[in-house]
Design a protein around this motif. Structure first.
Motif, PDB file in Angstrom:
ATOM      1  N   THR A 328      -0.208 -13.613  -5.583  1.00  0.00           N
ATOM      2  CA  THR A 328      -0.523 -12.877  -4.369  1.00  0.00           C
ATOM      3  C   THR A 328      -1.216 -13.783  -3.363  1.00  0.00           C
ATOM      4  OG1 THR A 328      -0.903 -10.982  -5.801  1.00  0.00           O
ATOM      5  CG2 THR A 328      -1.493 -10.719  -3.507  1.00  0.00           C
TER       6      THR A 328
ATOM      7  N   ASN B  27       2.367  -9.219   5.393  1.00  0.00           N
ATOM      8  CA  ASN B  27       1.573 -10.004   4.447  1.00  0.00           C
ATOM      9  C   ASN B  27       1.294  -9.245   3.164  1.00  0.00           C
ATOM     10  OD1 ASN B  27       1.460 -12.208   6.003  1.00  0.00           O
ATOM     11  ND2 ASN B  27      -0.684 -12.009   6.593  1.00  0.00           N
ATOM     12  N   CYS B  28       1.296  -7.933   3.235  1.00  0.00           N
ATOM     13  CA  CYS B  28       1.120  -7.166   2.005  1.00  0.00           C
ATOM     14  C   CYS B  28       2.379  -7.324   1.182  1.00  0.00           C
ATOM     15  CB  CYS B  28       0.880  -5.689   2.293  1.00  0.00           C
ATOM     16  SG  CYS B  28       0.975  -4.709   0.785  1.00  0.00           S
ATOM     17  N   MET B  29       2.227  -7.986   0.021  1.00  0.00           N
ATOM     18  CA  MET B  29       3.435  -8.223  -0.767  1.00  0.00           C
ATOM     19  C   MET B  29       3.545  -7.226  -1.917  1.00  0.00           C
ATOM     20  SD  MET B  29       1.995  -9.840  -3.397  1.00  0.00           S
ATOM     21  CE  MET B  29       3.133 -11.059  -4.052  1.00  0.00           C
ATOM     22  N   ARG B  30       2.747  -6.163  -1.843  1.00  0.00           N
ATOM     23  CA  ARG B  30       2.913  -5.010  -2.736  1.00  0.00           C
ATOM     24  C   ARG B  30       2.660  -5.320  -4.210  1.00  0.00           C
ATOM     25  NH1 ARG B  30       8.107  -2.943   0.734  1.00  0.00           N
ATOM     26  NH2 ARG B  30       6.868  -2.015   2.389  1.00  0.00           N
ATOM     27  N   CYS B  31       1.707  -6.206  -4.424  1.00  0.00           N
ATOM     28  CA  CYS B  31       1.380  -6.558  -5.800  1.00  0.00           C
ATOM     29  C   CYS B  31       0.553  -5.469  -6.468  1.00  0.00           C
ATOM     30  CB  CYS B  31       0.604  -7.861  -5.826  1.00  0.00           C
ATOM     31  SG  CYS B  31      -1.021  -7.728  -5.071  1.00  0.00           S
ATOM     32  N   GLY B  32      -0.116  -4.636  -5.661  1.00  0.00           N
ATOM     33  CA  GLY B  32      -0.902  -3.550  -6.235  1.00  0.00           C
ATOM     34  C   GLY B  32      -2.302  -3.939  -6.695  1.00  0.00           C
ATOM     35  N   ARG B  52      -1.964   0.048  -0.874  1.00  0.00           N
ATOM     36  CA  ARG B  52      -0.564  -0.388  -0.831  1.00  0.00           C
ATOM     37  C   ARG B  52       0.318   0.715  -0.269  1.00  0.00           C
ATOM     38  NH1 ARG B  52       2.550  -1.985  -6.418  1.00  0.00           N
ATOM     39  NH2 ARG B  52       2.076   0.191  -6.878  1.00  0.00           N
ATOM     40  N   ILE B  55      -0.308   1.140   3.558  1.00  0.00           N
ATOM     41  CA  ILE B  55       0.320   0.057   4.331  1.00  0.00           C
ATOM     42  C   ILE B  55       1.830   0.282   4.370  1.00  0.00           C
ATOM     43  CG2 ILE B  55       0.779  -2.432   4.374  1.00  0.00           C
ATOM     44  CD1 ILE B  55      -2.043  -2.821   3.154  1.00  0.00           C
ATOM     45  N   CYS B  89      -7.964  -8.067  -2.324  1.00  0.00           N
ATOM     46  CA  CYS B  89      -6.600  -8.504  -1.989  1.00  0.00           C
ATOM     47  C   CYS B  89      -6.484 -10.022  -1.933  1.00  0.00           C
ATOM     48  CB  CYS B  89      -6.178  -7.921  -0.646  1.00  0.00           C
ATOM     49  SG  CYS B  89      -4.612  -8.606  -0.072  1.00  0.00           S
ATOM     50  N   PRO B  90      -5.796 -10.637  -2.883  1.00  0.00           N
ATOM     51  CA  PRO B  90      -5.659 -12.094  -2.853  1.00  0.00           C
ATOM     52  C   PRO B  90      -4.882 -12.591  -1.626  1.00  0.00           C
ATOM     53  CG  PRO B  90      -5.097 -11.239  -5.027  1.00  0.00           C
ATOM     54  CD  PRO B  90      -5.190 -10.062  -4.102  1.00  0.00           C
ATOM     55  N   VAL B  93      -4.925  -9.509   3.200  1.00  0.00           N
ATOM     56  CA  VAL B  93      -4.424  -8.532   4.162  1.00  0.00           C
ATOM     57  C   VAL B  93      -5.626  -7.846   4.811  1.00  0.00           C
ATOM     58  CG1 VAL B  93      -3.153  -6.366   4.422  1.00  0.00           C
ATOM     59  CG2 VAL B  93      -2.286  -8.151   2.897  1.00  0.00           C
TER      60      VAL B  93
END
Ligand SMILES: Cc1cc2nc3c(=O)[nH]c(=O)nc-3n(C[C@H](O)[C@H](O)[C@H](O)COP(=O)(O)OP(=O)(O)OC[C@H]3O[C@@H](n4cnc5c(N)ncnc54)[C@H](O)[C@@H]3O)c2cc1C
Ligand code: SF4
Ligand code: SF4
Lengths: 471, 447
Positions: A328, B27-32, B52, B55, B89-90, B93
């Motif tokens: 991430t 940028n939110c890549m939906r990793c949760g 998530r 967004i 959030c890594p 975001v």
């Protein structure tokens, strides 16, 4: 949309709170952790019991409506994107720990249970469940089983498949099966337990699992080895294994990954190194000391610049947690991150690293690499922008070459993330035509109507990577 | 294969397209990774109630995949704005910005506020918060109301029953208001005890200054004791947080400019806040004004100089000795509820704890999930009473678990919410909610 009839039938199984088809709910179940993929389901349902799941499957098979089981939607292969529409079934309400059997050292759990909560719970009882995917704070046990997830401890302790002793599952027609049990041995017929592990929701819905627990290691040591030479780090990995030491964890991070991870976690990692190895050994205290000393020697022999051993367990935990954020964190660089999962025999790690960088340069794309190096499992990750189709095209071309390279080094297209939708076109590359035929036969036997997670694992044709507009 | 809703002309969708930062959305890549941090997801287990999910809803509205309707607006309202999702959030975001942009748009197209929310909001946002004098007048009126027993009368006649139940409840836990404010009480300038370390400007806050005047006075005394000259510029105004978090960006900017000017003219080295909510807002003036060429640089200067009182004491002050005055044979237990914005935006979680551990005669115990929002979040407990109540009841379970006699917090909203929780759970008499500054002041051994 589902018809009123189907909705009513589902509601009669699940109650009215168990079925939703409003736009907000559909949108929020149209994606998972896979970039550039989004398709809306027709409805979302929330079962609470195995009987309800069975009832749901009877309704859906009668109407031939696709069903996609969903844990937390963190998978990276499009596994929970309902590409052929239908119903997404969220397993979160089935999240109980049914039993921890302290005599047999097993735990029986429901699939919607959060992985980390489970791990913390059994640790509280003085036991150990090793499979720890980086997503464990979010993921579910059901998702882990369906993807056969690995983790940072896979090298020494194996992956999810090594800990599943028995399953309860609901078949496409609603019948309930039980496989295995609290048994360390069981050869009664084909091993259906292992078959369902890693089946990505395409064969049955897992509704309960009996898992193996083991005693925890007595002590642990965690170290970082820092390199100015990426390949030196990669060679170290192969050398450690060759020296017959199996660390609990052996992870690699390249320069870009180190930077973004440090931006997030503020650990003061060196930004001027080309690679870091994160190594953990556990076991009897003397053995741990001895292994760490030998590993440190090997690192120095491969010209590691610096070696640091974590001073406290808290510091060690911070390092592991930071590593878990790597994927991430790479999203800090560019808006879209596409990660792959190529895996090679451990002796070939350095060759694979070289190949990845050569291919990235050839296609003019930025690929950052990190991964479970000790497992031979690398995650080359392209940082790109979904809004630039030309660049995405180059990324796809590069990844295709990376798959080829992995296979020609004796490896595979995916080590732990599964085939799902995105690797389906490449599956045949790994298993061959006969392999695909056989797998199709298995699918046919379990799911003759093709309603369980359709579109996954098997490509309709030798398609390219699927890129949809809204992602 | 992808189902794209036909782009219906929807004014809210159009507004969202303009206001939402699309880079942040992608940028939110939906990793949760943010899911476990989110209190509303924790309460409901529903993806749409997670960062998530929210967004994804915003992005779907911009992409034309979703026609933003009332349910969309409600989903945005459900967010506490606690921003626990940001440090989790890594990918970095900026959720706080996205939710503000979304709410700003929703506010513009909103027709469905309950009447009393509308009335209260308009009166408060435009007519009250920006005007310190009116705030003090209100404080005076409140005080009169409390003093004369008029409150008693109104309560007994049931006039308050006309208001929703939670407003009535709030009325009961409100502290005694003041008609003066900190400057009225002690004046604008205060010299450091001993050698001066730096000159700091106190941000007095609007609600803080009428409901918690004592806390402001105590903050000044703590600061001077620790070696700081303190100035309280009288031309400062409301921080604008309530405006910004409720979609009133333009007003928030106006207020920001007035504050920039006030503190710059006062010639201070640091701007000190004793309310996490206000401090976080002040610290983000750089973002608020980043598109304003005339104010940008000032705003950057200001944002870098804003600091929480605990952090300033720990990192730069001469910390006085603390001994809890009521310390008897039996040690008093204290615990702490993080202010979300202090923790998640100002990054101050270690400093308050370090200070509490330095107090003799009390034992500090960490409360489980102290970092999770208490459900107050500005005016959230007024607009979303149900969710707020559920969150609070979980919080109070953990509070009970500490067996602490004193619950400390660093923000007026949290303090009131804790008081409410204590009242609701029947813990009054066993547990007391106190602002950290007041507690430290009370325990300070003067040099
Ligand atoms: C940041 C990040 C790091 C990751 N790190 C790792 C890692 O280190 N190792 C690793 O292996 N993976 C990793 N993953 C991938 C992913 O987290 C794992 O595959 C995880 O096991 C998915 O769990 P989930 O609950 O989110 O499942 P989901 O994503 O919801 O589902 C995954 C698949 O399982 C199926 N499924 C879910 N529940 C059931 C059920 N009850 N019955 C039948 N089928 C079901 C779904 O249909 C789908 O095909 C990572 C992902 C992210 C975003
Ligand atoms: S942690 Fe960040 S990137 Fe991941 S889902 Fe949450 S907001 Fe998106
Ligand atoms: S601000 Fe708080 S409530 Fe809102 S999405 Fe983030 S964590 Fe959840």
């Amino acid at each position: 949309m589902i018809s009123e009839t189907v909705k009513r039938e589902l509601e009669s199984v699940l109650g009215s709170g168990g079925v939703k088809d409003d736009p907000e709910t559909r949108v929020t179940h149209s994606y998972d952790g896979t970039p550039m993929l989004q398709v809306l389901p027709d409805a979302v349902i929330y079962p609470e019991t195995t009987a309800q799941v069975s009832g749901v499957m009877k309704v859906l098979s009668a109407h031939r409506i696709p069903l996609v089981s969903r844990g937390s939607g963190t998978n990276l292969c499009g596994g929970t994107v309902p590409v052929e529409g239908g119903v997404v079934m969220v397993m979160h309400r089935m999240n109980r720990i049914v039993e921890v059997d302290l005599q047999n050292l097993t735990a029986t759990v429901q699939p919607g249970l959060n992985t980390k909560q489970f791990i913390v719970h059994v640790e509280g009882l003085g036991l150990f469940y090793p499979p720890d995917p980086s997503s464990m704070a979010v993921s579910t046990i059901g998702g882990n089983i369906a993807e056969c997830s690995g983790g940072l401890r896979g090298l020494k302790y194996g992956t999810t498949k090594d800990y599943v002793l028995g399953l309860e599952a609901v078949l496409a027609d609603g019948r309930i099966i039980r496989t295995g049990g609290k048994l360390m041995k069981d050869v009664a017929g084909y091993d259906l337990t292992k078959l369902l592990v890693g089946s990505e929701g395409t064969l049955a819905v897992i509704t309960e699992a009996t898992l193996k627990l083991i005693p925890p290691p007595k002590s642990k040591k965690t170290m970082l080895a820092m390199y100015r030479d990426l390949y030196g780090a990669a060679r170290t990995v192969s050398k450690i294994i060759e020296s017959r030491i199996i660390p609990a964890t052996l992870e690699i991070l390249d320069r870009q990954t180190i930077r973004v991870v440090d931006d997030f976690a503020n650990l003061g990692l060196p930004h001027d190194m080309d690679a870091i190895l994160l190594i953990e050994q556990d076991g009897e205290p003397e053995a741990v000391e001895r292994d760490i000393a030998i590993i440190a020697d090997i690192c120095r022999g491969e010209s590691a610049e610096r070696i640091e051993v974590a001073a406290t367990p808290e510091q060690a935990l911070k390092l592991l947690t930071a590593r878990r954020s790597a994927f991430t964190a790479l999203a800090r660089l560019r808006p879209t991150t596409i990660l792959e999962d190529a895996t090679v025999p451990r002796s070939k790690i350095a060759d694979m690293m070289l190949e990845i960088n050569r291919i990235a340069a050839k296609h003019g794309v930025q690929i950052c690499t990190f991964g479970h190096a000790g497992d031979g499992n690398l995650h080359p990750t392209a940082t790109t922008d979904a809004r630039d189709p030309e660049e995405i095209h180059r990324v796809e071309a590069a990844f295709e070459e990376i798959f080829e390279a992995a296979i020609s080094l004796g490896g595979t297209i995916t080590g732990e993330h599964g085939v799902g939708l995105v690797k389906a076109p490449f599956l045949e590359w790994k298993v061959g035509e006969a392999g695909i035929d056989l797998m199709r036969g298995v699918k046919q036997a379990f799911d003759p109507l093709g309603i369980l997670n359709p579109g996954k694992v098997f490509a309709k044709s030798a398609r390219k990577r699927v890129v949809l507009q809204h992602g | 294969m992808a189902e794209s809703a036909s782009p219906v002309a929807n004014p809210l969708a159009e507004k969202l397209k303009i206001s939402l930062d699309y880079d942040q959305l992608t940028n939110c890549m939906r990793c949760g990774f943010c899911l476990p941090a989110c209190p509303t997801f924790h309460e409901t287990g529903v993806e749409a109630e997670s960062p998530r999910g929210r967004i994804a809803l915003m992005k779907a509205a911009v992409d034309g995949l979703l026609t933003p309707d009332r349910a969309f607006a409600e989903q945005m309202d459900h967010c506490l704005g606690c921003r626990a999702c940001e440090p989790a959030c890594p990918a970095d975001v900026k959720y706080g910005r996205l939710i503000e942009q979304a709410r700003d748009s929703v506010e513009e197209h909103r027709h469905d506020h309950r009447w009393w929310v509308k009335v209260v909001r308009k009166a408060a946002f435009e007519g009250l918060f920006p005007h310190p004098r009116r705030m003090r007048l209100l404080g005076g009126a409140l005080k009169l109301y409390q003093r004369t027993g008029l409150g008693q009368l109104i309560r007994s006649t049931g006039a308050l029953k006309l208001l929703p139940a939670h407003l009535t409840e709030m009325e009961r836990i409100m502290p005694a208001a003041s008609g003066h404010g900190v400057i009225g009480r002690i004046g604008e300038r205060h010299a450091a005890k001993g050698e001066r370390i730096a000159t700091v400007g106190l941000f007095r806050g609007c609600i803080m200054d009428i409901l918690f005047t004592d806390t402001n006075v105590n903050t000044v005394e703590l600061l001077t004791e620790a070696g700081f000259d303190v100035v309280i510029p009288d031309s400062q105004t409301c921080c604008g947080a309530l405006h910004a978090h409720s979609g009133e960006q333009a007003q928030a900017r106006q207020l920001a400019k007035r504050n920039l000017q006030a503190f710059q003219e006062a010639g201070v080295d640091w701007i000190v806040s004793n309310a996490g909510g206000c401090g976080a807002m002040l610290q983000e003036y750089d973002h608020l004004l980043h598109e304003d060429p005339q104010w940008k640089d000032n705003a950057n200067w200001f944002a870098q100089r804003v600091v929480d009182v605990s952090r300033l004491l720990v990192e730069r002050g001469r910390i006085p000795a603390f001994r809890f005055p009521q310390a008897g044979q039996e040690e008093v237990r204290i615990t702490y509820q993080d202010s979300c914005h202090l923790r998640n935006v100002m990054g101050s979680y270690d400093s308050p704890r370090r200070l509490m551990r330095q107090v003799d005669g009390v034992e500090y115990v960490e409360m489980a999930e102290a970092d999770r929002c208490c459900g107050s979040a500005g005016i959230y407990n007024l607009t979303q009473p149900e969710m707020s109540a559920n969150i609070l009841s979980h919080k109070m379970e953990h509070a009970r678990g500490t067996s602490a006699g004193i619950m400390l917090t660093s923000n007026p909203g949290c303090l009131l919410q804790m008081k409410l929780g204590i009242e609701r759970e029947g813990l009054a008499g066993q547990m007391e909610a106190v602002h950290l500054v007041d507690f430290l002041h009370q325990s300070m051994v003067r040099g």
